[in-house]
Design a protein around this motif. Structure first.
Motif, short mmCIF file in Angstrom:
data_model
loop_
_atom_site.label_atom_id
_atom_site.label_comp_id
_atom_site.label_asym_id
_atom_site.label_seq_id
_atom_site.Cartn_x
_atom_site.Cartn_y
_atom_site.Cartn_z
N GLU A 170 0.84 -1.19 0.00
CA GLU A 170 0.00 0.00 0.00
C GLU A 170 0.87 1.24 0.00
OE1 GLU A 170 -3.94 1.76 2.29
OE2 GLU A 170 -2.95 -0.06 2.99
N HIS A 176 -5.56 6.70 -4.75
CA HIS A 176 -5.99 5.32 -4.60
C HIS A 176 -6.60 4.86 -5.92
CE1 HIS A 176 -7.58 1.78 -2.60
NE2 HIS A 176 -8.80 2.06 -3.04
N VAL A 178 -8.68 2.21 -8.16
CA VAL A 178 -9.67 1.14 -8.18
C VAL A 178 -9.81 0.66 -9.62
CG1 VAL A 178 -12.08 0.51 -7.73
CG2 VAL A 178 -10.89 2.12 -6.21
N ASP A 262 -4.91 -0.65 -6.27
CA ASP A 262 -5.08 -0.73 -4.82
C ASP A 262 -6.33 -1.50 -4.43
OD1 ASP A 262 -2.87 1.08 -3.85
OD2 ASP A 262 -3.92 2.47 -5.17
N LEU A 263 -7.26 -1.63 -5.35
CA LEU A 263 -8.47 -2.42 -5.11
C LEU A 263 -8.99 -2.92 -6.45
CD1 LEU A 263 -10.88 -3.47 -3.40
CD2 LEU A 263 -11.94 -1.22 -3.72
N PRO A 281 -6.24 -6.03 -2.23
CA PRO A 281 -7.66 -6.13 -1.83
C PRO A 281 -8.53 -6.36 -3.05
CG PRO A 281 -6.59 -4.32 -0.67
CD PRO A 281 -5.59 -4.82 -1.69
N THR A 282 -9.44 -7.32 -2.95
CA THR A 282 -10.22 -7.77 -4.11
C THR A 282 -11.67 -7.94 -3.73
OG1 THR A 282 -8.26 -8.92 -4.98
CG2 THR A 282 -10.42 -9.57 -5.88
N CYS A 304 -14.26 -12.40 -0.16
CA CYS A 304 -14.17 -11.29 -1.10
C CYS A 304 -15.52 -10.80 -1.62
CB CYS A 304 -13.31 -11.69 -2.30
SG CYS A 304 -11.60 -12.04 -1.87
N ILE A 311 -18.28 -1.12 -1.12
CA ILE A 311 -17.03 -0.56 -1.65
C ILE A 311 -17.05 0.96 -1.56
CG2 ILE A 311 -15.62 -0.34 -3.74
CD1 ILE A 311 -16.79 -3.11 -4.56
N ARG A 316 -12.49 -2.92 1.80
CA ARG A 316 -11.40 -3.44 0.97
C ARG A 316 -11.16 -4.89 1.38
NH1 ARG A 316 -6.29 -0.03 1.41
NH2 ARG A 316 -5.86 -0.81 -0.68
#
Length: 429
Positions: A170, A176, A178, A262-263, A281-282, A304, A311, A316
């Motif tokens: 991170e 961030h 996505v 990041d996601l 993170p998924t 997940c 979200i 995350r």
């Protein structure tokens, strides 16, 4: 290696490099063939995958079989849809009907196996190795073969060959990021696909400091493993409001996109496994339900499953360690068993002919149609006039055929993506 789409090319080429004893290095000798069909990848798609071959030809199955008769190969990876694998196995059995020095035959799946398990597996039966991408899949595969009384010894546990890349760390001091990993055919309807795009745009508006990327597999007019009738690019053009400035539609190699993610958000894409393997993170979306037709039921127990609302609120998700281990996402030596099996087979002076479960006795109403689609007779031999060796084709003839094929594909894709939806809408009036 013989592949029939961009994703199967990626899986097949990387798998060959991972499991072949003499090709363990990325610069190992790899000869590639693309099976001619509706999903044959374009040069752009192959370049995006980022896997190179020492030689690459586009062929029909009879032409590929003629190549196998003419040239000696130690191993052949059949990175194909199940019916094409079955046809190739019968064609190869017809080439070597008695024990002989033939190639070791390897096949498997490019990602998550969430539909047509029995059908797809039985169509792949007869290869020397049927690769399972996890301990979970290996158990399911053996159960299917055992259930019909077929030999299950070919099932070999490995892992998806693209679960690598730098572990996620991170970062501080940058936006961030996505990433929504879109899929060509999941979900299928325009309403559901439009909903997912609107929610991605909504997330971008709620978080203006974030970069939201919609990762697309193909451009309009290109085909991939699954048919995409309703591209997100066209849905974006039809949205009443313009996309927010921090949302972009992007292409490119998935691994490179994950380098700055990041996601990751998806419905059921194999990209989720790539993301989880790195510790990113998924989130696997539940907005449209948890349903077999979506494939997100595969992620039950993963930790997940989440909705866009969650979200948006900052969730995350992190993968469950036990689930990740069972699904082959975390494995110390995923290719050792396959390498050992291939080494043992190559050491033999002769191999028996492939022996698929489907024969004229077990599937007389099913198998002949599969073979005929690939210009093979019921006994696996090539139908007269179906093949001409690659080295006998003139350069001009190859160019003209390539030009005509591209024109035909363009017409077909236009019909699928433009004409067919209009006809369906008219039928609903």
């Amino acid at each position: 290696m013989l592949a029939d789409s961009d994703t199967r090319w990626k899986w097949g080429a990387l798998t060959a490099h991972r499991i072949a004893p003499e090709c363990a290095a990325e610069d190992g000798n790899l000869t590639g063939f693309l099976l001619r069909g509706r999903a044959t990848p374009t040069a752009r798609q192959l370049g995006e995958v980022g896997v190179r071959a020492d030689r690459l030809d586009e062929v029909t199955l009879p032409e590929f079989l003629a190549e196998l008769r003419r040239e000696r190969y130690d191993m052949v990876v059949l990175a194909l849809v199940g019916g094409a694998v079955q046809a190739a196995l019968h064609g190869i059995a017809a080439l070597w009907p008695e024990p002989a020095r033939r190639p070791v035959l390897v096949t498997g799946y490019v990602g998550v196996v969430y539909e047509k398990l029995a059908d797809g597996l039985l169509l792949r039966h007869g290869a020397d190795l049927v690769l399972a991408n996890s301990r979970h899949d290996a158990g399911r595969f053996r159960a299917v073969y055992g259930g019909v009384g077929a030999d299950a010894s070919a099932v070999t546990e490995t892992a998806l060959p693209f679960l690598d890349g730098a572990p996620y760390e991170e970062s501080v001091g940058h936006a961030h990021t996505v990433v929504f990993a879109a899929q060509p055919s999941v979900p299928e309807s325009a309403a559901d696909r439009g909903y997912l795009l609107r929610r991605a745009a909504q997330h971008a508006r709620l978080h203006p400091g974030r970069e939201v990327l919609v990762k697309l597999r193909s451009k309009p007019g290109e085909h991939t493993t699954h048919l995409e009738e309703i591209p997100y690019q066209r849905l974006a053009d039809r949205m009443p409001d313009p996309l927010p400035p921090n949302l972009r539609l992007v292409y490119g190699n998935m691994g490179e996109v994950l380098d700055r993610t990041d996601l990751l958000v998806t419905v059921s894409s194999t990209a989720a496994l790539e993301s989880l393997a790195r510790g990113i993170p998924t989130a696997v979306l539940t907005d449209l339900g948890v349903r077999e037709t979506l494939g997100n039921h595969h992620f039950l127990g993963s930790g997940c499953l989440a909705s866009w609302d969650q979200i948006d609120a900052g969730l995350r998700p992190a993968g469950d360690p036990a689930w990740l281990a069972a699904q082959g996402v975390t494995s110390d030596a995923p290719y050792e068993a396959a390498r050992a099996r291939i080494t043992e087979l190559l050491s033999r002076p002769e191999l028996p002919p492939p022996a698929p479960y489907y024969t004229a006795v077990t599937a007389p109403g099913y198998l002949p149609g599969i073979l005929a689609r690939h210009h093979l007779a019921p006994d696996g031999t090539v139908l007269p006039g179906a093949a001409k060796p690659l080295h006998e084709k003139s350069r001009l003839r190859r160019y003209l055929r390539s030009y005509l094929r591209e024109a035909a594909r363009g017409t077909y894709r236009h019909g699928v993506q433009r004409v067919a939806p209009v006809i369906r809408r008219l039928g609903e009036l």
